[in-house]
Design a protein around this motif. Structure first.
Motif, PDB file in Angstrom:
ATOM      1  N   PRO A 110      66.568 -12.760  18.451  1.00 42.12           N
ATOM      2  CA  PRO A 110      67.135 -13.419  17.208  1.00 42.12           C
ATOM      3  C   PRO A 110      67.436 -12.306  16.193  1.00 42.12           C
ATOM      4  CG  PRO A 110      65.177 -14.833  18.016  1.00 42.12           C
ATOM      5  CD  PRO A 110      65.180 -13.552  18.962  1.00 42.12           C
ATOM      6  N   ALA A 111      66.829 -11.270  16.428  1.00 43.51           N
ATOM      7  CA  ALA A 111      67.205 -10.232  15.393  1.00 43.51           C
ATOM      8  C   ALA A 111      68.686  -9.442  15.621  1.00 43.51           C
ATOM      9  CB  ALA A 111      65.855  -9.126  15.166  1.00 43.51           C
ATOM     10  N   ASN A 112      68.708  -9.543  17.028  1.00 44.96           N
ATOM     11  CA  ASN A 112      70.015  -8.865  17.621  1.00 44.96           C
ATOM     12  C   ASN A 112      71.320  -9.549  17.475  1.00 44.96           C
ATOM     13  OD1 ASN A 112      68.198  -6.707  18.043  1.00 44.96           O
ATOM     14  ND2 ASN A 112      67.902  -7.116  20.191  1.00 44.96           N
ATOM     15  N   LEU A 113      71.200 -10.936  17.539  1.00 42.90           N
ATOM     16  CA  LEU A 113      72.284 -11.788  17.747  1.00 42.90           C
ATOM     17  C   LEU A 113      72.152 -13.061  16.912  1.00 42.90           C
ATOM     18  CD1 LEU A 113      75.193 -11.891  19.145  1.00 42.90           C
ATOM     19  CD2 LEU A 113      74.059 -13.702  20.623  1.00 42.90           C
ATOM     20  N   LYS A 114      72.896 -13.022  15.974  1.00 44.45           N
ATOM     21  CA  LYS A 114      73.242 -14.248  15.023  1.00 44.45           C
ATOM     22  C   LYS A 114      74.512 -14.963  15.371  1.00 44.45           C
ATOM     23  CE  LYS A 114      69.785 -13.041  12.478  1.00 44.45           C
ATOM     24  NZ  LYS A 114      68.315 -13.650  12.586  1.00 44.45           N
ATOM     25  N   LEU A 115      74.545 -16.189  14.816  1.00 42.22           N
ATOM     26  CA  LEU A 115      75.614 -17.030  15.045  1.00 42.22           C
ATOM     27  C   LEU A 115      76.735 -17.274  13.952  1.00 42.22           C
ATOM     28  CD1 LEU A 115      77.204 -19.175  16.931  1.00 42.22           C
ATOM     29  CD2 LEU A 115      75.383 -21.169  16.488  1.00 42.22           C
ATOM     30  N   GLU A 116      78.036 -17.239  14.440  1.00 40.21           N
ATOM     31  CA  GLU A 116      78.873 -17.675  13.378  1.00 40.21           C
ATOM     32  C   GLU A 116      79.690 -18.955  13.953  1.00 40.21           C
ATOM     33  OE1 GLU A 116      82.389 -15.604  10.721  1.00 40.21           O
ATOM     34  OE2 GLU A 116      82.826 -15.622  12.885  1.00 40.21           O
ATOM     35  N   LEU A 117      78.973 -20.180  13.373  1.00 38.48           N
ATOM     36  CA  LEU A 117      79.370 -21.337  13.815  1.00 38.48           C
ATOM     37  C   LEU A 117      80.948 -21.696  13.401  1.00 38.48           C
ATOM     38  CD1 LEU A 117      78.363 -23.797  15.839  1.00 38.48           C
ATOM     39  CD2 LEU A 117      77.958 -25.072  13.529  1.00 38.48           C
ATOM     40  N   ASP A 118      81.773 -22.086  14.261  1.00 37.24           N
ATOM     41  CA  ASP A 118      83.155 -22.737  13.831  1.00 37.24           C
ATOM     42  C   ASP A 118      82.992 -24.172  13.924  1.00 37.24           C
ATOM     43  OD1 ASP A 118      85.831 -23.662  14.267  1.00 37.24           O
ATOM     44  OD2 ASP A 118      86.188 -21.539  14.277  1.00 37.24           O
ATOM     45  N   SER A 119      82.929 -24.739  12.595  1.00 38.46           N
ATOM     46  CA  SER A 119      82.838 -26.382  12.554  1.00 38.46           C
ATOM     47  C   SER A 119      83.786 -27.045  13.436  1.00 38.46           C
ATOM     48  CB  SER A 119      82.584 -26.803  11.392  1.00 38.46           C
ATOM     49  OG  SER A 119      84.099 -26.237  10.503  1.00 38.46           O
ATOM     50  N   TYR A 120      85.230 -26.567  13.545  1.00 39.14           N
ATOM     51  CA  TYR A 120      86.094 -27.282  14.137  1.00 39.14           C
ATOM     52  C   TYR A 120      86.044 -27.067  15.687  1.00 39.14           C
ATOM     53  CZ  TYR A 120      90.761 -28.237  16.094  1.00 39.14           C
ATOM     54  OH  TYR A 120      91.736 -28.464  16.937  1.00 39.14           O
ATOM     55  N   TRP A 121      85.804 -26.043  16.288  1.00 37.70           N
ATOM     56  CA  TRP A 121      85.554 -25.791  17.846  1.00 37.70           C
ATOM     57  C   TRP A 121      84.279 -26.585  18.156  1.00 37.70           C
ATOM     58  CZ3 TRP A 121      89.926 -25.669  20.030  1.00 37.70           C
ATOM     59  CH2 TRP A 121      90.806 -24.723  19.439  1.00 37.70           C
ATOM     60  N   ALA A 122      83.518 -26.566  17.503  1.00 32.51           N
ATOM     61  CA  ALA A 122      82.055 -27.388  17.911  1.00 32.51           C
ATOM     62  C   ALA A 122      82.551 -28.885  18.164  1.00 32.51           C
ATOM     63  CB  ALA A 122      80.844 -26.948  16.976  1.00 32.51           C
ATOM     64  N   ALA A 123      83.214 -29.343  16.835  1.00 38.48           N
ATOM     65  CA  ALA A 123      83.640 -30.951  16.910  1.00 38.48           C
ATOM     66  C   ALA A 123      84.491 -31.016  17.944  1.00 38.48           C
ATOM     67  CB  ALA A 123      84.009 -31.198  15.527  1.00 38.48           C
ATOM     68  N   TYR A 124      85.425 -30.216  18.386  1.00 34.26           N
ATOM     69  CA  TYR A 124      86.510 -30.309  19.354  1.00 34.26           C
ATOM     70  C   TYR A 124      85.741 -30.286  20.652  1.00 34.26           C
ATOM     71  CZ  TYR A 124      91.107 -29.259  21.633  1.00 34.26           C
ATOM     72  OH  TYR A 124      92.207 -29.471  22.406  1.00 34.26           O
ATOM     73  N   ALA A 125      84.714 -29.723  20.778  1.00 32.78           N
ATOM     74  CA  ALA A 125      84.209 -29.533  22.162  1.00 32.78           C
ATOM     75  C   ALA A 125      83.247 -31.034  22.384  1.00 32.78           C
ATOM     76  CB  ALA A 125      83.335 -28.328  22.279  1.00 32.78           C
ATOM     77  N   GLY A 126      83.292 -31.793  20.851  1.00 34.83           N
ATOM     78  CA  GLY A 126      82.327 -32.944  21.101  1.00 34.83           C
ATOM     79  C   GLY A 126      80.873 -32.947  20.798  1.00 34.83           C
ATOM     80  N   VAL A 127      80.514 -31.704  20.051  1.00 34.33           N
ATOM     81  CA  VAL A 127      79.348 -31.430  19.563  1.00 34.33           C
ATOM     82  C   VAL A 127      79.519 -31.491  17.905  1.00 34.33           C
ATOM     83  CG1 VAL A 127      77.867 -29.460  19.205  1.00 34.33           C
ATOM     84  CG2 VAL A 127      78.862 -29.736  21.331  1.00 34.33           C
ATOM     85  N   ASP A 128      78.493 -32.443  17.398  1.00 36.85           N
ATOM     86  CA  ASP A 128      78.313 -32.562  16.009  1.00 36.85           C
ATOM     87  C   ASP A 128      77.863 -31.468  15.284  1.00 36.85           C
ATOM     88  OD1 ASP A 128      77.502 -33.499  13.635  1.00 36.85           O
ATOM     89  OD2 ASP A 128      76.366 -34.780  13.945  1.00 36.85           O
ATOM     90  N   PRO A 129      78.533 -30.669  14.575  1.00 41.88           N
ATOM     91  CA  PRO A 129      78.306 -29.241  13.946  1.00 41.88           C
ATOM     92  C   PRO A 129      77.060 -29.472  13.064  1.00 41.88           C
ATOM     93  CG  PRO A 129      80.448 -30.182  13.107  1.00 41.88           C
ATOM     94  CD  PRO A 129      79.967 -31.099  14.214  1.00 41.88           C
TER      95      PRO A 129
END
Length: 246
Positions: free
Chosen positions: A152-171
């Motif tokens: 977790p110290a080496n990799l964080k997430l930049e969540l893209d709200s549109y692409w998550a929703a596009y994939a059917g995932v609730d951001p």
């Protein structure tokens, strides 16, 4: 929104930066954005870009650098970030064929290695998702496999709200499951036809996404529209004005 740091991912206005990089950045500053995220540096030397940021008062929130560029010379990319005061070095995209099987394992190891080197230099390393990272691999999202198998110290997430929703995932739900791993969030909105639109003009719960992202530890919020249907600078302005209404 007064306590929210809002920047513009300059990919939104790439048609304008291609014509006049410095002038476009100045116009973004005039709109009232707190910062920017880069998708290329307009062929500017680091000291020249640092001067532009100082002139405009914009913060460098992050930068998108291709995996190929990092593999070619990660130290060069780190040095550029340090020179312009950019805290977040972000992988913007990987080919979908890297997201399954042994290739996913190899990619995860590479990201962890790069992230360690970036962290040792005082920066944050993050991964920006599209829809393909939510493909299932052994009953899990490929993105979750990446997160579970990196420090977790080496990799964080930049969540893209549109692409998550596009994939059917609730951001909002996804952000809730990854507290402590989210450094940045792309605020993007979606039309009923599942195309891009200005933030606040679409169907996504932007206020809810912001609240969930803050709870997950996100510090930087980026407006982006991959394909504006109105002039790109007007799109950027409208999104910011809509955010202010919240």
């Amino acid at each position: 929104m007064s306590n929210l740091l809002v920047g513009l991912q300059l990919y939104t206005v790439r048609d304008q930066t291609a014509q006049d990089f410095k002038g476009t950045v100045r116009r973004v500053a005039e709109m009232g954005y707190d910062g920017v995220e880069f998708a290329g540096y307009g062929n500017l030397a680091a000291d020249e870009l640092a001067d532009l940021l100082k002139e405009t008062g914009l913060q460098a929130f992050g930068t998108h650098v291709s995996l190929a560029a990092m593999e070619s010379d990660l130290e060069r990319e780190i040095e550029y970030c340090l020179a312009i005061g950019c805290p977040n070095l972000v992988v913007p995209h990987v080919q979908p064929d890297l997201l399954s099987g042994e290739r996913l394992h190899t990619l995860t190891e590479l990201l962890n290695t790069f992230g360690r080197r970036v962290r040792e230099r005082g920066l944050t390393f993050a991964f920006h998702n599209h829809a393909s990272e939510f493909a299932q691999e052994d009953g899990k999202y490929a993105l979750d496999i990446m997160l579970e198998n990196t420090d977790p110290a080496n990799l964080k997430l930049e969540l893209d709200s549109y692409w998550a929703a596009y994939a059917g995932v609730d951001p909002i739900a996804y952000l809730g499951k990854h507290t402590g791993r989210v450094a940045l969030v792309h605020l993007k909105d979606m039309t009923p036809e599942r195309t891009f639109t200005e933030v606040g003009d679409g169907t996504l719960d932007i206020a809810g996404i912001i609240k969930a992202a803050q709870a997950a530890g996100a510090r930087w919020f980026l407006v982006e529209n991959d394909a504006p249907t109105i002039p790109s600078l007007e799109s950027a302005r409208r999104s910011l004005e809509n955010l202010r209404k919240f």
